[in-house]
Design an enzyme around this catalytic site. Structure first.
Site, PDB file in Angstrom:
ATOM      1  N   ALA A  27      53.423  32.499  49.998  1.00 18.38           N
ATOM      2  CA  ALA A  27      53.957  31.114  49.628  1.00 18.38           C
ATOM      3  C   ALA A  27      55.193  31.347  48.976  1.00 18.38           C
ATOM      4  O   ALA A  27      56.374  30.084  49.436  1.00 18.38           O
ATOM      5  CB  ALA A  27      52.796  30.613  48.212  1.00 18.38           C
ATOM      6  N   GLY A  28      56.048  32.614  48.624  1.00 26.13           N
ATOM      7  CA  GLY A  28      57.012  32.792  48.188  1.00 26.13           C
ATOM      8  C   GLY A  28      56.746  33.132  46.895  1.00 26.13           C
ATOM      9  O   GLY A  28      58.427  32.894  46.420  1.00 26.13           O
TER      10      GLY A  28
ATOM     11  N   HIS B  73      36.842  39.235  30.627  1.00 15.57           N
ATOM     12  CA  HIS B  73      36.694  37.677  30.390  1.00 15.57           C
ATOM     13  C   HIS B  73      35.875  37.198  30.739  1.00 15.57           C
ATOM     14  O   HIS B  73      35.454  37.437  31.831  1.00 15.57           O
ATOM     15  CB  HIS B  73      38.298  37.128  30.659  1.00 15.57           C
TER      16      HIS B  73
ATOM     17  N   VAL C 129      55.972  38.609  43.647  1.00 13.07           N
ATOM     18  CA  VAL C 129      54.251  39.948  44.059  1.00 13.07           C
ATOM     19  C   VAL C 129      54.918  40.655  44.043  1.00 13.07           C
ATOM     20  O   VAL C 129      55.434  41.318  44.978  1.00 13.07           O
ATOM     21  CB  VAL C 129      53.248  38.720  44.785  1.00 13.07           C
ATOM     22  N   PRO C 130      55.185  41.731  42.538  1.00 11.30           N
ATOM     23  CA  PRO C 130      54.574  43.388  43.202  1.00 11.30           C
ATOM     24  C   PRO C 130      53.677  43.600  43.822  1.00 11.30           C
ATOM     25  O   PRO C 130      52.876  43.609  43.675  1.00 11.30           O
ATOM     26  CB  PRO C 130      54.867  43.577  41.401  1.00 11.30           C
TER      27      PRO C 130
ATOM     28  N   THR D 268      44.969  43.151  15.258  1.00  9.07           N
ATOM     29  CA  THR D 268      43.857  44.081  15.656  1.00  9.07           C
ATOM     30  C   THR D 268      44.746  45.310  14.787  1.00  9.07           C
ATOM     31  O   THR D 268      46.224  45.469  14.781  1.00  9.07           O
ATOM     32  CB  THR D 268      43.475  44.162  16.260  1.00  9.07           C
TER      33      THR D 268
ATOM     34  N   ALA E 166      33.418  41.002  16.735  1.00  7.88           N
ATOM     35  CA  ALA E 166      34.526  41.691  17.710  1.00  7.88           C
ATOM     36  C   ALA E 166      33.663  41.847  18.688  1.00  7.88           C
ATOM     37  O   ALA E 166      32.870  41.550  18.880  1.00  7.88           O
ATOM     38  CB  ALA E 166      34.859  42.808  17.432  1.00  7.88           C
TER      39      ALA E 166
ATOM     40  N   LYS F 120       8.246  40.857  47.372  1.00  4.77           N
ATOM     41  CA  LYS F 120       9.536  41.128  47.203  1.00  4.77           C
ATOM     42  C   LYS F 120      10.299  41.388  46.850  1.00  4.77           C
ATOM     43  O   LYS F 120      10.215  41.440  45.199  1.00  4.77           O
ATOM     44  CB  LYS F 120      10.349  39.220  47.960  1.00  4.77           C
TER      45      LYS F 120
ATOM     46  N   GLY G 145      15.456  38.656  53.224  1.00  2.00           N
ATOM     47  CA  GLY G 145      14.237  38.176  54.214  1.00  2.00           C
ATOM     48  C   GLY G 145      15.241  39.052  55.439  1.00  2.00           C
ATOM     49  O   GLY G 145      14.210  39.411  56.345  1.00  2.00           O
TER      50      GLY G 145
END
Length: 1121
Positions: free
Chosen positions: A802-803, A780, A806-807, A348, A262, A58, A67
């Site tokens: 949900a309310g 992240h 949101v852009p 930085t 870093a 495999k 499979g």
């Protein structure tokens, strides 16, 4: 990132090697790995067992459901395996939207079994613990195990027992298999914990009368635990997701990352693409990718990557040149664009990192112009103005179109410019210089509040905030349900249960920071501490927020800092117990401990009841350790911010470490006094961008927290949103969510249940992930979706339904925030107040010099060596070149002493001089002194120094004097006889003439060796010939008045300097005048003196006392009488 997928081969090697022997695993470590380089005809010779076994073959390339895809060859003999491989090896296939080539295969023994002997088991990590899933049927047709498997959750730090497994997981298993299965699952869980797995799935797991067989396996391990598990893991290779090749450039950047403090990451998506990015910051890199995909650039997006964490100029150069090299290999008919973007940096030095990028652009200016590359730059942060200036200058000097923008431009606006969706401004506004520590002149008079300790807005007793209307746009309910169903109780009641359980454990504070908050900083982070003190001062705090520093690597002492104009001392303690005892007012710890020590130092801090909040800055703490910290913190009522965070800020009160950047950004974003808007973000860099956006669209920030980019941050979005809900001064909430995890759904439920009544503006970054053909791990550790509900698009839709406000994209986030804020102002919920300017803070000298605002004469000047760069430089020559050219000691001495690359014969002559002057026995004054000192028990340096101090005109120091005397006589035209007579008349010795032992009849072989070399190789020996004529005169009077080794080296060196072609006559004379030639004797004889010191120590010689019979005691007559 943390959780990384490993190959099936690696996972099984771990399992077979380290699982408890009592687990009855049968098929231990018998496999063959096949790649395109494998000679199939040699398989039987190399692995004889292949001839006697039935086999399974495999691909081992992170392909799911092999499979069902017909990618498993079962119950074959070796010839059948070869035939199967011929039909699959190097064949391109499609798995979903991903296309890839099959090139890595696994051959294993076939295990004969029946269907009822197949089972399914899976262990995976979540915030609250590890979930064990078991189903009594396994194999290809197992179906939706999430919905039908038995589940058992093992809480963090708890153990799993056979009894638990039997009772909760094996209810449908035949009795004769329960014991062996329970034993195996317990052993598997122990292995999972010990080797820091985050996901481990076996399907099918076969149990026969002989024992347990592991057939197919998929696994992920926590790569950050390498420092713990290295001995067991060895060197783990992490294969790329199927459909994406592993490129050597990715490995090169990964190696740079591993060797650096870093963060440097690179993933190639489409090397032929025309859109390339070089973005600073883990969160910002995702936002730029989102915007490119939103604007239709997904097919042309060539790479994903990020650099952050204050990389050095050299590291940035290496990163940039890798990207420039990749993007200039193939031409594109439309030319190419490079987006050098980023949010506003916290710490930085933008100018320093841009210098590395500028170097790379200069090196690649030819290919960049040939490939018609246009570059778009947007950046903010410390010294960003200088960075942008340098970037603009390189565009002018190279002729490459480089468009440069600062914080006055929206972060992602350059993407629209680069892709032709918006015009490029000809003259972007000039930003305020970093040196200007006063407020911007264009600040609105109706923004900040007069009070710096209370809320920015005027207090209102009524809570008349109207929840936003729910959006009708988006996915239909049934589609949304199909995305969200795996969340079950986690979404609906999980957060309520968490709230209830927190009441039973330690209650956490709603208010984390005030204007009286005191903190201890773990780690010697002087820049971060000074930044906190400057913030305190500009906020008009009465006292500094940093009470003490804990640093285990020094003794207790005081560290100097500035408080406004004056200097103050902050105590530094070797251990935390002393710091806590002497500073009982401290309730916050800011930990700059490394990823290796952060766990232990945080555990120690939580032993002290006075500590209520801990910020963990380190990135790369193993997830298992973080979960243990979270559990203990919940029990003790401690709030953890981080890990992998810059921290948080409460304007007018307190800031954590480097949060908010330097003072120019603090002032520009009005962070010295509270506003009315609170935010929570994962990304530290993006939190600073939110500071900028909120300050430009509202009355400013009341509080902001970056919870950190790890999968399991110490506190969640909901933890902080609930705090904000309960804080009267906060009138609206901004949440910057992210792909991965399900925390944002708790906010959805909170809005629906009217637990959250304040307006919430929310956007989840990572919407581009669903557009990629293969999985991409973003900057992240937690930024990766493992199921549909974890995608940014699903979460944005759920929040919208949900309310929440949101852009449509991150580009519109500022507009939505402004709209909600303006509505609250119109309703009277927020009453803006007049600004009160903060006090000015003097700039540090070092930073002012960095900005080029001041100049000061250097205390030292050097022209021979420079150790500041990536490698050591000797007189302009890199140390690697010194070794490559095999310059030897003579060549190095030429560079450091004479700033020249001397001819080969000159280097050889120098080395010969060092050899012949290395020693002249123990009787000479220098060696004698060294020996006496060594026998007195003194150290090497003291003994060597005592010998060197005897060098002068009468011992060893005659090189310079001889060179000067003979040169002066020769240059004045004086005949050798005239020179000898003049010196006799003046009563002076001729330096370099005479020897106590050697004579014309017993010549010094050292001089003879040097003379033969000089006569053979030097272009001219005028001064040597002159000295030899003098020798004829002096030896005719007395045979031991020969030209000794000091005199020979002195006059020969003058010939060398004057005739080798590397020096002018004045330069040659200057080196003689300043004493360079005596250095030859000092350097050479040091070798001998060290030899005498080591010899006396080795011989264990005791204290030396000079014998009386070797001293002539001559006392004055009156004393002897």
């Amino acid at each position: 990132m943390s959780a990384k997928a490993i190959s099936e081969q690696t996972g099984k090697e771990f399992l077979y090697k380290y699982i408890d022997p009592s687990a009855a695993v049968q098929n231990r470590v018998r496999y063959v790995n096949v790649t395109p380089a494998t000679d199939l005809n040699l398989l039987a010779q190399q692995h004889p067992w292949l001839l006697s076994e039935r086999l399974v073959v495999k691909p081992d390339q992170l392909i799911k459901r092999r499979g069902k895809l017909g990618l498993v060859g079962i119950n074959l003999d070796l010839q059948g395996v070869k035939e199967w491989l011929k039909g699959h090896l190097m064949k391109e296939i499609a798995v979903g939207r991903a296309k890839g080539v099959l090139k890595n295969f696994l051959i294993e023994p076939f295990v004969p079994h029946t269907q009822d002997e197949e089972f399914y088991v899976c262990i995976y990590a979540t915030r609250e613990g590890d979930h064990v899933l078991f189903y009594h049927e396994g194999g290809v047709e197992v179906g939706d195990v999430d919905a039908k498997a038995q589940r058992l959750t093992v809480a963090v730090d708890d153990k799993l027992s056979d009894a638990q497994v039997k009772e909760q997981l094996l209810t449908h298993v035949p009795d004769d298999k329960k014991d062996v299965l329970a034993s195996f699952i317990v052993a598997l869980f122990s292995l999972y914990e010990d080797l820091y797995f985050t996901y481990l799935e076996i399907n099918p797991l076969v149990v026969t009368k002989d024992g347990v067989y592991v057939l197919d396996m998929a696994a992920k391990i926590d790569a950050t635990a390498d420092f713990i598990c290295k001995a067991k893991w060895g060197d783990v290779e992490f294969p790329p997701p199927f459909g994406r090749e592993a490129y050597p450039e990715e490995a090169y950047i990964a190696d740079l990352y591993a060797k650096s403090g870093a963060s440097l990451k690179l993933t190639l998506l489409n090397p032929q693409g025309r859109i390339w990015t070089m973005v600073a910051g883990g969160g910002a890199s995702v936002v730029y990718s989102d915007t490119i995909c939103d604007l239709g650039g997904v097919e042309e997006l060539a790479n994903y990557g990020e650099y952050s964490g204050a990389p050095s100029e050299q590291q940035t150069y290496d990163y940039a040149k890798t990207i420039l090299s990749l993007m200039t290999r193939e031409k594109h008919p439309q030319g190419k664009v490079l987006i050098i973007g980023g949010s506003i940096a916290n710490f930085t030095n933008v100018a320093a990192t841009f210098k590395g990028i500028v170097r790379a652009i200069k090196d690649y200016q030819g290919p960049l112009k040939e490939h018609e590359v246009s570059i778009f730059v947007r950046r903010g942060g410390p010294n960003y103005q200088e960075g942008l200036r340098v970037m603009g200058e390189v565009g002018k000097t190279t002729g490459i179109p480089i468009h440069v923008f600062g914080t006055e431009t929206h972060m992602t606006a350059i993407v629209g410019m680069a892709l032709g969706h918006r015009p490029i401004p000809n003259l972007p506004p000039v930003a305020v210089h970093t040196a200007n520590f006063l407020l911007n002149a264009n600040s609105s008079p109706m923004t900040p509040a007069s009070s710096r300790t209370a809320s920015f807005s005027e207090p209102k007793t009524t809570n008349d905030v109207t929840p936003p209307k729910k959006s009708k746009a988006g996915l239909p309910p049934e589609s949304l349900h199909s995305l969200l169903w795996p969340l079950k109780n986690v979404v609906t009641d999980g957060w309520k249960e968490a709230q209830a359980s927190s009441v039973c454990s330690g209650a956490k504070a709603t208010t984390l920071f005030s204007s009286h908050t005191k903190a201890i900083v773990w780690g010697m982070q002087t820049r971060a501490v000074q930044g906190m003190l400057d913030f305190d001062y500009v906020c008009s705090r009465d006292q500094p927020s940093v009470a003490a520093i804990v640093y285990p690597f020094t003794g207790d002492h005081k560290q100097k800092f500035y408080w406004g104009h004056k200097e103050i001392l902050v105590p530094v303690y070797k251990n935390m117990a002393d710091a806590m005892k002497k500073h009982p007012e401290v309730d916050v710890m800011i930990s700059f401990a490394s990823l290796r020590s952060a766990y232990d130092s945080t555990l120690e801090a939580m032993q002290y009841p006075q500590v209520h909040t801990i910020a963990i800055i380190a990135e790369g703490i193993p997830e298992a350790q973080t979960r243990k910290l979270i559990k203990i913190a919940d029990e003790k009522g401690v709030t953890i911010i981080g890990p992998a965070t810059v921290g948080g800020i409460k304007p007018g009160c307190f800031k954590i470490g480097n949060t908010g950047g330097m003072l120019d950004n603090i002032l520009a974003s009005k962070l010295y006094r509270p506003g009315s808007v609170a935010y929570v973000s994962r990304s530290g860099g993006m939190s600073n961008e939110l500071n900028n956006i909120i300050s430009r669209t509202t009355d400013g920030v009341y509080e902001g927290v970056a919870i950190g980019g790890d999968r399991y941050p110490g506190t969640t979005f909901m933890d902080h949103v609930l705090r904000y809900q309960e804080t009267p001064g906060i009138k609206m909430i901004v949440v910057l969510g992210e792909i991965g995890g399900t925390d944002e759904y708790q906010i959805c439920q909170g809005i629906k249940d009217n637990v959250i009544t304040k307006p919430v503006v929310c956007w989840c970054i990572g919407t581009c992930a669903t557009m990629f053909a293969s999985e991409v791990q973003f900057g992240h550790a937690g930024a990766c979706a493992h199921q549909a509900s974890e995608t940014a698009m699903a979460k944005n839709q759920a929040l919208r339904d949900a309310g929440a406000y949101v852009p449509k994209s991150f580009d519109e986030l500022g507009d939505v925030i402004k709209s909600v804020y303006d509505d609250l102002v119109a309703k009277g919920t927020i009453v803006p107040a007049q600004e009160v300017p903060p006090p000015t803070v003097p700039m540090d000298y070092s930073w002012a010099r960095e900005l080029g605002l001041i100049r000061k004469p250097a205390s030292f000047m050097t022209s021979i060596c420079d150790e500041r760069g990536q490698e050591l430089i000797y007189a302009g020559m890199a140390i690697t070149e010194v070794f490559k050219e095999e310059m030897g000691i003579g060549g190095v001495l030429g560079l450091l002493w004479f700033q020249r690359r001397l001819p080969r014969y000159a280097c050889q002559f120098i080395e010969m001089c060092l050899m012949v002057t290395a020693d002249h026995g123990p009787a000479v004054s220098g060696a004698h002194n060294t020996i006496v000192c060594a026998r007195a028990g003194k150290d090497l340096i003291s003994s060597l120094t005592s010998g060197l101090l005897t060098i002068g005109d009468r011992f060893g120091g005659a090189l310079d004097a001889a060179a000067k005397q003979f040169s002066k006589a020769f240059d004045s035209g004086m005949l050798p006889m005239e020179f000898v007579n003049k010196m006799k008349k003046d009563g002076k010795l001729i330096m370099g003439i005479g020897h106590r032992v050697k004579s014309i009849n017993n010549p010094d072989m050292r001089v003879q060796i040097l003379k033969d070399f000089v006569k053979q190789h030097f272009p001219s020996t005028q001064l040597l010939d002159y000295a030899l004529e003098v020798e004829k005169i002096t030896t005719s009077k007395k045979p031991n008045l020969i030209l000794n080794v000091d005199g020979f080296i002195g006059v020969s060196f003058v010939d060398l300097l004057r005739t080798c072609g590397g020096f002018t006559r004045d330069e040659a004379d200057e080196f003689v005048e300043i004493g360079a030639l005596n250095g030859i004797f000092v350097l050479g004889r040091s070798m001998g003196f060290i030899g005498h010191y080591l010899d006396q120590k080795r011989l264990k010689q005791g204290l030396y006392r000079h014998p009386w019979d070797d001293i002539s005691y001559v006392l004055p007559e009156h004393m002897s009488m």
